[in-house]
Write a protein that holds these residues in place. Structure first.
Motif, short mmCIF file in Angstrom:
data_model
loop_
_atom_site.label_atom_id
_atom_site.label_comp_id
_atom_site.label_asym_id
_atom_site.label_seq_id
_atom_site.Cartn_x
_atom_site.Cartn_y
_atom_site.Cartn_z
N GLU A 188 43.99 -8.35 -16.75
CA GLU A 188 44.77 -9.04 -17.60
C GLU A 188 44.25 -9.23 -18.94
O GLU A 188 44.71 -9.94 -20.05
CB GLU A 188 45.18 -10.48 -17.10
CG GLU A 188 46.07 -10.55 -15.90
CD GLU A 188 46.73 -11.57 -15.56
OE1 GLU A 188 46.15 -12.55 -15.82
OE2 GLU A 188 47.84 -11.89 -15.31
N LEU B 212 50.15 -9.59 -21.86
CA LEU B 212 50.68 -10.07 -20.59
C LEU B 212 52.29 -10.25 -20.42
O LEU B 212 52.72 -10.28 -19.44
CB LEU B 212 50.34 -11.61 -20.67
CG LEU B 212 48.73 -11.86 -20.41
CD1 LEU B 212 48.41 -13.34 -20.72
CD2 LEU B 212 48.03 -11.15 -19.18
N ARG C 102 54.49 -14.01 -18.18
CA ARG C 102 53.09 -14.11 -17.52
C ARG C 102 52.08 -15.13 -18.56
O ARG C 102 51.40 -15.69 -18.28
CB ARG C 102 52.34 -12.60 -17.51
CG ARG C 102 51.08 -13.13 -16.89
CD ARG C 102 50.82 -13.76 -15.63
NE ARG C 102 49.68 -13.88 -15.19
CZ ARG C 102 48.99 -15.07 -14.84
NH1 ARG C 102 49.54 -16.00 -14.85
NH2 ARG C 102 47.65 -15.17 -14.62
N GLN D 257 53.29 -18.54 -18.28
CA GLN D 257 52.60 -18.97 -17.05
C GLN D 257 51.40 -19.41 -17.03
O GLN D 257 50.77 -20.50 -16.77
CB GLN D 257 52.99 -17.79 -15.93
CG GLN D 257 52.66 -18.26 -14.48
CD GLN D 257 52.76 -16.96 -13.84
OE1 GLN D 257 52.88 -15.99 -14.07
NE2 GLN D 257 52.86 -17.36 -12.56
#
Ligand code: ADP
Ligand code: GLC
Length: 522
Positions: free
Chosen positions: A165, A489, A493, A496
């Motif tokens: 990530e 991302l 995401r 989040q």
């Protein structure tokens, strides 16, 4: 949102320095830390880095670094802190690669194993995250030396549980040096030959690490807005202008800051006398002391010009070499401190011998003298062919030493040209990279010195009031890291992650993902 940032670079003040890159890597992380981010720095432990002097502590175990067909390689890791902060720095101990000095070359010839040395540094910087159980949101690489890190993140580490990530930022401090090596380096990177193509890593049949980094990094920046524009043109792109243009939607220019704890005439411990803009009498004493130190006549009325520079073509020293004899026909004094190309050492040594009392030079690296030149000179010369940012013109402004610069890159962005009629400006600028233009501009400054002393004092005070702070630059890097994360991302995401960190963010609602040809928000 508080971010986790891994910064990887080949040099950092005070551990090892060949140029301004080290100043940046030594300072920026402290200011990012000040913004609340968890930032960690990785660099080599070169031969000269004294473990005891910096209180370095060896971490248990060894770091295993996969090096393609070479196989696994190993290094020790020393942990320390960036002085004056609690930013952790990890220094890689590998005698074969880093147990040497100078850092990159000897007699201007790059070491033959620079490919392996810096692929190793890049890869070790990613592997160390696993050792530390650190999951960076952003890996921030600098110049070709660590440009392999963004390449590896997109390839070998694309599905790595620790790093898949991580977004990446590549900061370009200098386009001239690209890390260009024989094609076999693909097998050391171990990412597959499909990446050896004209869009990604291939350039003139060689592996070009900077090009690969530019292609693969999530976002990019250079160290001034001017240079960010320039490197998209053939005159400044060194062959990579096309690749840069392709990525221009994610390219930013962020001017470096100055470490005003180190560069402040009011407190500078290297100066014989401190001074501020309210009372410049201390500056006159610094000038006298500098003239004495350099073996020049102690004349208050003569304008004293200074240079502190790597003696390489980038800095316009060939143009200075051409102009200097004519310049010295004027009633001026010039002091030069620098080291670099051997011809320049001899040439400027000869100039000193043939113009005693007017020109003095010191060949070598001397931080204290660099400060005293800033403190004691009236003018500071930077005739650079190109200058991504440049630090000395910003130091000069703070010290009331009027910069005379070629209007390029960061020099153009940080110095405002003198306009006598309007009563504005902080320095003298010229545009053509010629001895004539340099000579004429020095002549303009000398004329102003002798005939308009009030204008000189006003120029000084305007310059001394200017600030280029790291706080400002760090805030821009923070915004760029967030842009990078959002791109890496995707919105869902990213949001989040923001929620996971549970600290309310000040970022506006995320924009939709970029489509082809779209740009980041300004
Ligand atoms: P570059 O990184 O291209 O050399 P910069 O202007 O960004 O240029 O940074 C150069 C830094 O190195 C400045 O801090 C300057 O004072 C310092 N420096 C360069 N040459 C010398 C020298 N011979 N002695 C002391 N400091 C030097
Ligand atoms: C490079 C550039 C210089 C810049 C420095 C720090 O060495 O030549 O202009 O100031 O990096 O970013």
């Amino acid at each position: 949102m508080h971010l986790k940032i891994l910064m990887t670079a080949s040099e950092a003040v005070p551990f090892a320095k060949e140029g301004g890159l080290a100043d940046v890597v030594g300072a920026l992380p402290k200011y990012l830390k000040g913004l609340g981010h968890d930032v960690r720095v990785v660099m080599p432990r070169y031969y000269k880095v004294d473990r005891d002097a910096y209180g370095l502590r060896q971490l248990p175990g060894v770091l295993v670094v996969p090096m393609g067909i070479i196989g696994m390689m190993y290094c020790g890791v020393y942990e320390g802190r960036l002085p004056g902060s609690d930013v952790p720095i990890y220094l890689l101990e590998h005698e074969e690669f880093f147990g040497r000095d100078p850092l990159y070359d000897r007699d201007n010839e790059g070491y033959l194993d620079n490919d392996n040395r810096f692929v190793f540094l890049s890869r070790a910087s990613l592997e160390i995250c696993k050792m530390l159980d650190f999951r960076p949101d952003v890996v921030h690489a600098h110049d070709w030396h660590t440009a392999a890190a963004p390449i590896l993140l997109n390839t070998a580490y694309r599905h790595d549980p620790h790093l898949h990530e991580a977004a990446s930022l590549l900061t370009i401090h200098n386009m001239q040096h690209q890390g260009s090596f024989y094609e076999g380096v693909m097998d050391i990177l171990g990412i597959g030959w499909q990446h050896f193509n004209f869009l990604e890593l291939e350039m003139n049949d060689q592996v070009n690490l900077l090009k690969g980094g530019i292609y693969h990094a999530t976002v990019l920046n250079t160290v001034s807005e001017g240079y960010a524009r320039e490197i998209q043109t053939p005159a400044f792109g060194w062959g990579l202008e096309g690749v840069v243009r392709e990525r221009s939607p994610v390219l930013r220019g962020i001017l470096n800051g100055v470490d005003y704890q180190e560069w402040n005439p009011e407190t500078d411990r290297h100066l014989p006398v401190n001074f501020g803009s309210d009372d410049l009498s201390g500056k006159a004493l610094c000038k006298r002391a500098l003239q004495r130190e350099m073996g020049l006549p102690e004349r208050e009325e003569v304008p004293l010009f200074g240079l502190v520079t790597r003696l390489v073509k980038q800095k316009g020293i060939d143009v200075l070499a051409e102009a200097i004899h004519r310049m010295l026909e004027m009633d001026i004094q010039v002091v030069l401190l620098g080291a670099g190309e051997p011809w320049a050492h001899f040439y400027f040594g000869d100039v000193a011998a043939s113009h005693p009392g007017r020109f003095a030079c010191r060949i070598g690296y001397n931080n204290g003298l660099a400060h005293r030149i800033e403190g004691g000179c009236d003018f500071f010369l930077m005739p650079s062919a190109f200058e991504p940012c440049g630090l000395n013109q910003m130091y000069s402004l703070r010290y009331g030493t009027i910069p005379i610069v070629r209007a390029t890159g960061g020099l153009d962005d940080s110095v405002e040209n003198f306009d006598q009629a309007a009563g504005t400006g902080t320095g003298f600028k010229f545009w053509d990279l010629t001895a004539g233009a340099l000579y004429d501009t020095v002549g303009w400054a000398v004329h102003t010195w002798y005939h308009h002393p009030d204008a000189i004092q006003a120029l000084r005070r305007r310059g001394m009031a200017k600030r280029f702070t790291w706080e400002e630059a760090a805030a821009k890097y923070e915004a760029l890291y967030l842009d990078a994360m959002r791109l890496r991302l995707g919105d869902a995401r990213f949001r989040q992650k923001e929620a996971e960190r549970s600290v309310p963010s000040s970022i506006p609602a995320p924009a939709p993902p970029l489509g082809k040809g779209e740009s980041l928000p300004a």
